[in-house]
Design an enzyme around this catalytic site. Structure first.
Site, PDB file in Angstrom:
ATOM      1  N   GLU A 125       0.844  -1.212   0.000  1.00 10.93           N
ATOM      2  CA  GLU A 125       0.000   0.000   0.000  1.00 10.93           C
ATOM      3  C   GLU A 125       0.880   1.263   0.000  1.00 10.93           C
ATOM      4  OE1 GLU A 125      -3.317  -0.561  -0.460  1.00 10.93           O
ATOM      5  OE2 GLU A 125      -3.431   1.613  -0.746  1.00 10.93           O
TER       6      GLU A 125
HETATM    7  C1  LIG Z   1       3.052  -9.894   0.711  1.00 12.86           C
HETATM    8  C2  LIG Z   1       2.790  -8.821  -0.296  1.00 12.86           C
HETATM    9  C3  LIG Z   1       1.488  -8.508  -0.635  1.00 12.86           C
HETATM   10  C4  LIG Z   1       1.227  -7.537  -1.602  1.00 12.86           C
HETATM   11  N1  LIG Z   1      -0.061  -7.310  -2.011  1.00 12.86           N
HETATM   12  C5  LIG Z   1      -0.275  -6.553  -3.131  1.00 12.86           C
HETATM   13  C6  LIG Z   1      -1.565  -6.498  -3.735  1.00 12.86           C
HETATM   14  O1  LIG Z   1      -2.530  -7.065  -3.233  1.00 12.86           O
HETATM   15  N2  LIG Z   1      -1.706  -5.797  -4.881  1.00 12.86           N
HETATM   16  C7  LIG Z   1      -0.658  -5.150  -5.479  1.00 12.86           C
HETATM   17  O2  LIG Z   1      -0.842  -4.560  -6.519  1.00 12.86           O
HETATM   18  N3  LIG Z   1       0.575  -5.178  -4.913  1.00 12.86           N
HETATM   19  C8  LIG Z   1       0.795  -5.861  -3.763  1.00 12.86           C
HETATM   20  N4  LIG Z   1       2.042  -5.929  -3.213  1.00 12.86           N
HETATM   21  C9  LIG Z   1       3.117  -5.165  -3.808  1.00 12.86           C
HETATM   22  C10 LIG Z   1       3.544  -3.970  -2.972  1.00 12.86           C
HETATM   23  O3  LIG Z   1       2.548  -3.000  -2.947  1.00 12.86           O
HETATM   24  C11 LIG Z   1       4.883  -3.474  -3.554  1.00 12.86           C
HETATM   25  O4  LIG Z   1       5.859  -4.446  -3.214  1.00 12.86           O
HETATM   26  C12 LIG Z   1       5.249  -2.107  -3.056  1.00 12.86           C
HETATM   27  O5  LIG Z   1       4.361  -1.143  -3.575  1.00 12.86           O
HETATM   28  C13 LIG Z   1       6.674  -1.702  -3.418  1.00 12.86           C
HETATM   29  O6  LIG Z   1       6.946  -1.967  -4.767  1.00 12.86           O
HETATM   30  P1  LIG Z   1       8.254  -2.793  -5.154  1.00 12.86           P
HETATM   31  O7  LIG Z   1       8.270  -4.024  -4.334  1.00 12.86           O
HETATM   32  O8  LIG Z   1       8.317  -2.944  -6.616  1.00 12.86           O
HETATM   33  O9  LIG Z   1       9.446  -1.875  -4.662  1.00 12.86           O
HETATM   34  P2  LIG Z   1      10.136  -0.663  -5.461  1.00 12.86           P
HETATM   35  O10 LIG Z   1       9.104   0.198  -6.061  1.00 12.86           O
HETATM   36  O11 LIG Z   1      11.175  -1.233  -6.341  1.00 12.86           O
HETATM   37  O12 LIG Z   1      10.808   0.121  -4.257  1.00 12.86           O
HETATM   38  C14 LIG Z   1      11.930  -0.402  -3.546  1.00 12.86           C
HETATM   39  C15 LIG Z   1      12.271   0.545  -2.400  1.00 12.86           C
HETATM   40  O13 LIG Z   1      12.614   1.825  -2.930  1.00 12.86           O
HETATM   41  C16 LIG Z   1      11.836   2.847  -2.354  1.00 12.86           C
HETATM   42  N5  LIG Z   1      11.524   3.847  -3.389  1.00 12.86           N
HETATM   43  C17 LIG Z   1      10.963   3.646  -4.586  1.00 12.86           C
HETATM   44  N6  LIG Z   1      10.848   4.809  -5.239  1.00 12.86           N
HETATM   45  C18 LIG Z   1      11.334   5.780  -4.428  1.00 12.86           C
HETATM   46  C19 LIG Z   1      11.478   7.196  -4.513  1.00 12.86           C
HETATM   47  N7  LIG Z   1      11.080   7.862  -5.582  1.00 12.86           N
HETATM   48  N8  LIG Z   1      12.029   7.847  -3.449  1.00 12.86           N
HETATM   49  C20 LIG Z   1      12.414   7.193  -2.355  1.00 12.86           C
HETATM   50  N9  LIG Z   1      12.303   5.847  -2.220  1.00 12.86           N
HETATM   51  C21 LIG Z   1      11.763   5.156  -3.241  1.00 12.86           C
HETATM   52  C22 LIG Z   1      10.587   2.170  -1.814  1.00 12.86           C
HETATM   53  O14 LIG Z   1      10.088   2.883  -0.690  1.00 12.86           O
HETATM   54  C23 LIG Z   1      11.109   0.791  -1.436  1.00 12.86           C
HETATM   55  O15 LIG Z   1      11.621   0.816  -0.124  1.00 12.86           O
HETATM   56  C24 LIG Z   1       2.308  -6.845  -2.199  1.00 12.86           C
HETATM   57  C25 LIG Z   1       3.622  -7.126  -1.816  1.00 12.86           C
HETATM   58  C26 LIG Z   1       3.870  -8.116  -0.893  1.00 12.86           C
HETATM   59  C27 LIG Z   1       5.298  -8.436  -0.551  1.00 12.86           C
END
Ligand SMILES: Cc1cc2nc3c(=O)[nH]c(=O)nc-3n(C[C@H](O)[C@H](O)[C@H](O)COP(=O)(O)OP(=O)(O)OC[C@H]3O[C@@H](n4cnc5c(N)ncnc54)[C@H](O)[C@@H]3O)c2cc1C
Length: 591
Positions: free
Chosen positions: A435
């Site tokens: 989220e």
């Molecule tokens: C168990 C689980 C359940 C989930 N459920 C859902 C679901 O139901 N539906 C769905 O769509 N998704 C779901 N997700 C996905 C989740 O919402 C994403 O993992 C999350 O939004 C982060 O995206 P990412 O993992 O690609 O990380 P990335 O976007 O690659 O980010 C990696 C890190 O970099 C940081 N970051 C990224 N951009 C910036 C910036 N501009 N400035 C500073 N920091 C930054 C982030 O804060 C994070 O710490 C789920 C994930 C898990 C693990």
């Protein structure tokens, strides 16, 4: 194994002594008389304590399994889901015309805390459905609402939210999933979504996926994203379930916690989908419910901290180790219980004062969401939008820390699985990530929310604090609350000023302090909550309450927060004011 007792009295205190809900002019609130909410909370407390909490550890140990394309939930989940549905819990705050009970969101949130404390992984199945149904309610045509909502409100059909793809999480503009328009007005959806919570399972007849995708030829990036309803099974105009749609489960993820919730890779292969809301306005449609969804995740931070704390207290009273430094307290036993030791007390007080403050913060947030929806109160909407990243980011960061503290009370017995304490920590961890990861919440707060409407909403928050301090500054009984709140609020204003002066010149200065700012602001919010709770407790005591101990305990707990936790604002301010120089000094290759 851990146990859970719903904190009905504490919730009632916030609803009635602090927020005074039944006297509010928000439509529907007059029904929230203390007897009524007590009955609802007691009933929810029985279900969560007796049925869902014992299944928590089962879900953790068994997890979900994928067999021949079908996901099976852990033993007992299906029967418990039936019980939840039969009790009407899934539609508590949903409109009556779709089978709900139309109760205010504040009551749904209070009940939601219990569900989440008792079994976070299980509760997510109905939580995701609630979110998807709310998006259809806000953006669907009448036909779509009639077709999908009744079965979703009852959870006969569950829902999911599909944003994430392998190469795009935070940056959704990179999305690749395609939606090809068809002659009959529907779309063919193709692409892969990952990490989809409750993405498939055996507890519902159908699953209604809400999927973000791009229509080819549309605007680039995030501006070309639209939202679609894509059911697992197609549904005809009479509401009958038909053929399987082109969506399948590629895998279920092995993960750190919430094992009882199926986190799925979903493959869409020309699946039939229907546009929800306007073309290319998918983000708006998905995020209409953002305040609620993020408040719900913030609540998971509180919920995990509460249940972990309850068990830590029991253990601290039971486990005999060492003697009290001020003299033996348990002469009959070989040692005194852990709870005599000041450092154990410190940890328990951190946990208790966090959970009770966070509960007041969340229920206040839920009340503002009701004011925004039921009274169309734009000020409430603006203020809760400002506070939403704090509710989500601060409460889940802190909530996780509190589960670690609770685990620490058990020593090595918290690390091994026998007592079930590590599950709370493992489960709570995800709330900091999904989220919108917490780093991005802080970014949203500093980079966007502070300046919304010319800073009107942050000024409204400062006014609330100022008014409270002015009105209660002469009250000797509130001195321990008003003075620290004033000091913390000054730190917050100084941080805001720093951003205004430096942020435009060098954004790195502001964003290097965004995480500290979110925490600084969070502490001030909890400080305000404790000041209000102290006032309410004093009032009850002055009115001759028969439950003196309860209210005096509130005051003692609040004094702890103000004296021991709130001063963290000074540290956060000091860090913020150093700007970005030390944060950004190293070249990337020197890491
Ligand atoms: C168990 C689980 C359940 C989930 N459920 C859902 C679901 O139901 N539906 C769905 O769509 N998704 C779901 N997700 C996905 C989740 O919402 C994403 O993992 C999350 O939004 C982060 O995206 P990412 O993992 O690609 O990380 P990335 O976007 O690659 O980010 C990696 C890190 O970099 C940081 N970051 C990224 N951009 C910036 C910036 N501009 N400035 C500073 N920091 C930054 C982030 O804060 C994070 O710490 C789920 C994930 C898990 C693990």
């Amino acid at each position: 194994m851990p146990t859970y007792t719903a904190p009905v009295k504490d919730i009632q205190f916030v609803l009635h002594d602090v927020l005074n809900v039944s006297n509010s002019d928000v439509p529907g609130y007059s029904e929230l008389e203390a007897d009524f909410t007590n009955a609802v909370l007691e009933e929810a407390g029985k279900l969560t304590g007796d049925v869902l909490a014992p299944l928590n550890v089962v879900g953790d140990h068994e997890g979900c399994r994928l067999e021949n394309g079908v996901v099976y939930t852990p033993t007992g989940f299906k029967a418990a889901f039936e019980q939840v549905k039969e009790g009407g819990w899934t539609g508590l705050d949903m409109p009556e015309e779709y089978g709900g009970q139309n109760m205010p969101y504040v009551l749904g949130t209070a009940v939601g805390e219990m569900f989440s404390s008792s079994n976070q992984a299980f509760t997510m199945y109905q939580g995701l459905t609630h979110g998807a149904a709310a998006a259809i309610l806000a953006h669907g045509t009448d036909e779509q609402k009639t077709k999908w909502l009744p079965n979703m409100v009852s959870c006969e059909w569950t829902g999911t939210m599909n944003l994430t793809e392998p190469h795009c999480g935070t940056d959704l503009g990179l999305m690749r999933t395609k939606a090809e328009p068809q002659d009959n007005g529907s779309y063919k959806i193709s692409g892969q979504k990952i990490f989809i919570s409750a993405g498939d399972h055996d507890m519902a007849d159908n699953i209604v996926h809400l999927v973000l995708a791009k229509v080819p030829g549309g605007p680039e990036g995030i501006k070309g994203v639209s939202l679609f309803i894509v059911p697992k099974f197609l549904v005809d105009d009479e509401g009958n379930i038909g053929a399987r749609n082109g969506v399948s489960v590629g895998n279920i993820e092995k993960k750190m916690g919430i094992h009882g919730n199926s986190t799925c890779v979903l493959n869409y292969d020309e699946a039939e989908g229907y546009l929800l809301g306007d073309l290319n306005k998918g983000m708006r449609a998905m995020f209409t419910m953002m305040n609620e969804a993020r408040l719900g995740v913030g609540m998971q931070g509180l919920a995990a901290a509460e249940v972990a704390y309850q068990n830590a207290v029991d253990y601290a009273k039971d486990r005999l180790q060492g003697r009290a430094v001020t003299g033996v307290e348990n002469p009959e036993g070989p040692a005194d219980p852990l709870i005599v030791h000041p450092d154990i007390r410190r940890s328990l007080m951190d946990q208790k004062s966090f959970a009770e403050g966070a509960r007041a913060f969340i229920l206040w947030g839920a009340q503002m969401i009701d004011e925004a929806h039921r009274k169309e109160d734009k000020d409430a909407d603006g203020l809760v939008s400002l506070l939403t990243p704090i509710i989500k980011g601060f409460l889940t960061d802190e909530g996780y820390d509190m589960t670690v503290k609770a685990q620490q009370i058990y020593g090595g017995h918290g690390y091994i699985e026998e007592h079930g304490m590590s599950q709370f920590t493992r489960d709570a961890r995800i709330a900091m990530i999904y989220e919108g990861a917490n780093g991005v919440q802080a970014l949203d707060l500093v980079g966007r929310k502070l300046a919304v409407d010319g800073g009107k909403h942050v000024m409204a928050f400062f006014d609330l604090v100022k008014t409270f301090c002015k009105e209660n500054g002469d009250d000797e009984d509130l001195k321990d609350f008003v003075e620290p709140l004033k000091a913390a609020s000054k730190d917050l204003q100084a941080a805001g000023m720093y951003f205004m002066q430096t942020g435009m010149k060098n954004p790195n200065d502001a964003l290097s302090g965004s995480n500290d700012f979110m925490h600084l602001f969070g502490h001030v919010c909890l400080g305000l909550m404790w000041a209000q709770m102290a006032k309410a407790a004093n009032t009850a005591l002055a009115n001759g309450t028969t439950d003196k101990e309860f209210y005096e305990t509130k005051l003692t707990t609040g004094r702890y927060y103000m004296a021991r936790r709130l001063p963290a604002t000074g540290m956060h301010l000091a860090r913020i004011q150093t700007g970005g120089d030390t944060v950004m000094a190293l070249a990337a290759e020197n890491f």
